[in-house]
Design a protein around this motif. Structure first.
Motif: not given
Length: 667
Positions: A182-183, A191-192, A197-198, A211-213
């Motif tokens: 969840l967080h 959002r995380a 990802a950015d 790639r963010g995941v």
């Protein structure tokens, strides 16, 4: 070492939604997270590893920035495209960094981490996973990890983030496969992931999110600095719907070494199309979650290779377990082959092709699910060699172009006569003419030899579905483009497109060596990089063939014919829904069969042919057309007279005038 953390546990979700329920009161627990039983041998806590870093001098930093300028300004083939598409100017950023270094000394320079971060960010700004700053020692060869894996899936319209694997470093009994995250460090997980990802260089949104995941739990330090945080606090729902928190420290360990040397002066090194980050992550994940495959691949465990066709639901053992996984899968639409290709990063593309053919011929012949999700590419020969085995059509390898600059011309001119195995001669004339014509790019020629891309011929005759995702990159983009451009089958994507990496990548070390051999170039701008650092650059851009001929792959990628949203069953139960979807696609495609045996006696060639899905058979003997016959499903005997010296025969099957299958046999 054991860390202890105090966390708050709330009652099940239904109680959480009821503000007046007595059982919504928080209950405090203390949990233990151990690092002494870390998942990988040689693991150390992040803070211990970081204490060993930081040995670059001011002069070392100047060399790194100057060499980055050379690669970006004089070698980087995508510079015009990236400047336009992403509104970035990496060359100017490097000049500003160089100017700032000119005002510093060893005593006044920024902390080393800040330098690495800024130089990495310049490379990341072009959103090109081929173009990297590779960190020096002690980062190279190490991976920072958390001992579990998170994957994204969809339930209805809601995105969920599920723990799909855990390793031995997890000691909390409620934090196990299937819990929903969840967080992440107090930040809502969606959002995380977006923030992560950015920070990464994917060419499109789907690639960046994938790639963010991935980066939540595993970060190869060759390409990315260690995490800022020493531990992560994960808020999750356990199997009973109870909201819990779990604190786990980052660990650092040696990664599995790469399977190919990209810095050697060789055809293999000059033919690389590899997302190094995905390859590093894939090897680390194998070490964490499939150590037996690592042992087998590195020769530490025996493999009993089968010669019998796979029974329904059975695996087919492979001599390359870090490269392939083959099995027969039973779906509601039929029994099909499922062949994962984890990487094209292999030292020998011919051995790779031979093992692929062996596996595919042992799988069910009524349909193949060819799964390249998470494949970051590798040897371009290997990727394009596979195409011929799935189609009767002649394969046209993708052509590539250099950026026309004086430095690239010098490299090409040095190797225009193939003195040491790297033949750049085809590109020379157009690059010399660019001085007069002002052309930005050279003419386009393939890297993969056309004859070798067609030497084996078709070996699988059933329908094929190619499964892709946003982590497919480089040589895998090239493979997926060739699959689509040659109309081999359907593309089923779990993301909107592939990673969109359309280039042949060279290392700084390879470029430096190319201007030293066979005779050193006294004007070479390349100098040795300090402390084992390296850089990579997109050197030649790839263009598509067929109906999309001339379209660049970079930043566009390959759009699938159909989309599949990953489900909880996919994440937790071996891709069940994905395989069912692929099975339905296969069931709607025509099924072909073409088996041929040949014997020669007294100048007469006798062919025994079993065929399905065709209405005409044409026979070529030693590349000459010699016979044609009508066909129907079943067995057919064809005799060709007066061919006493016949050596090869090719039987082509047609349906409604279209070539649908072909098989070549020795006589």
């Amino acid at each position: 070492m054991t860390q202890t953390s105090r966390v708050t546990v709330l009652q099940p979700r239904q109680a959480m939604d009821d503000a007046v329920a007595d059982d919504s009161l928080p209950v405090e627990l203390t949990i233990q997270v151990g690092t002494g039983d870390a998942a990988l041998a040689g693991s150390v806590p992040l803070h211990e590893f970081v204490a060993t870093a930081g040995t670059l001098t001011h002069a070392d930093r100047v060399v790194l920035v100057d060499q980055a300028l050379v690669l970006m300004e004089d070698n980087y083939v995508h510079l015009p495209l990236k400047t336009a598409m992403h509104a970035v100017n990496p060359v100017q950023r490097l000049r500003l960094l160089r100017a700032r270094l000119g005002q510093q000394t060893d005593a006044t320079m920024d902390p080393e981490r800040a330098f690495h971060a800024e130089l990495s960010e310049v490379f990341h700004s072009v959103r090109d996973l081929h173009t990297n700053y590779l960190l020096p020692e002690p980062f190279a060869g190490q991976v920072a990890y958390l001992p579990f894996q998170v994957e994204r899936c969809v339930e209805g319209t809601a995105r969920r983030y599920i723990v799909s694997k855990t390793a031995s470093g997890v000691s909390d009994p409620t934090f196990r496969v299937g819990v929903e995250v969840l967080h992440w460090n107090g930040v809502p997980i969606e959002r995380a992931v977006a923030v992560a990802a950015d920070r990464f260089a994917g060419s499109n949104r789907a690639a960046r999110l994938a790639r963010g995941v991935e980066s939540l739990t595993i970060r190869p330090l060759k390409l990315h600095l260690p995490p800022d945080e020493e531990w992560v606090t994960v808020t999750y729902l356990d199997a009973d719907g109870v909201r819990r928190e779990f604190r786990v420290p980052w660990l650092v360990a040696p990664n599995v070494p790469p399977m190919a040397d990209a810095g050697a002066v060789s055809t293999a090194a000059a033919s690389q199309g590899l997302d190094l980050l995905t390859d590093e992550v894939g090897r680390a994940q194998a070490l964490l979650y499939a150590p037996r495959a690592v042992e087998q691949q590195l020769g530490a465990a025996d493999v009993d290779l089968s010669t019998q066709p796979a029974a329904p639901g059975a695996d087919v053992p492979t001599s390359m377990p870090l490269v392939f996984k083959a099995r027969s899968v039973v779906t509601g639409s039929g029994t099909f082959g499922h062949l994962r290709v984890f990487r094209f990063a292999v030292p020998d593309p011919h051995a790779f092709l031979a093992e692929f053919v062996r596996l595919v011929e042992l799988l069910p012949q009524d349909g193949l699910i060819l799964d390249v999700r998470g494949n970051g590419g590798g040897h371009i020969f290997a990727s394009e060699f596979l195409l011929q085995t799935l189609t009767p059509r002649r394969i046209t390898p993708e052509p590539v172009q250099f950026l026309c600059t004086p430095l690239n011309l010098a490299v090409v001119r040095q190797h225009a006569t193939n003195p040491i195995g790297i033949d750049l001669g085809p590109w020379l004339r157009s690059m010399e003419q660019a001085v007069q014509t002002g052309s930005i790019f050279s003419s386009a020629f393939p890297i993969t030899p056309g004859d070798e891309a067609n030497a084996t011929g078709q070996r699988y005759f059933g329908p094929v579905v190619l499964v892709t995702d946003a982590r497919c990159y480089s040589a895998t983009d090239i493979f997926a483009a060739g699959f689509q451009d040659h109309a081999i089958g359907k593309v089923l994507g779990v993301d909107d497109n592939t990673g969109a990496g359309g280039a042949n990548v060279w290392t700084h070390g390879l470029l430096a060596r190319l201007l030293k051999e066979p005779v050193p170039d006294p004007d070479s701008p390349y100098v040795a990089l300090p402390n084992g650092a390296d850089m990579r650059v997109s050197m030649r851009r790839t263009l598509r063939v067929g109906a999309l001929a001339g379209t660049p792959v970079e930043d566009l990628g390959i759009t699938p014919d159909e989309r599949h949203e990953m489900t909880r069953r996919d994440v937790l139960e071996g891709n069940l829904d994905l395989l069912e979807h692929a099975g339905r696609v296969l069931a709607g495609m025509p099924r072909r069969r073409l088996d041929v045996s040949a014997s020669l006696s007294g100048g007469t060639l006798t062919l025994e042919v079993d065929v399905a899905g065709a209405d005409r058979l044409d026979v070529h003997v030693d590349d000459r057309p010699r016979a044609s016959a009508d066909a129907a499903d079943g067995h057919r005997t064809i005799r060709v007279e007066d061919v006493p010296g016949a050596r090869t025969v090719r039987v082509e099957a047609f349906a409604a005038g279209a070539l649908v299958a072909a098989r070549t046999r020795g006589v």
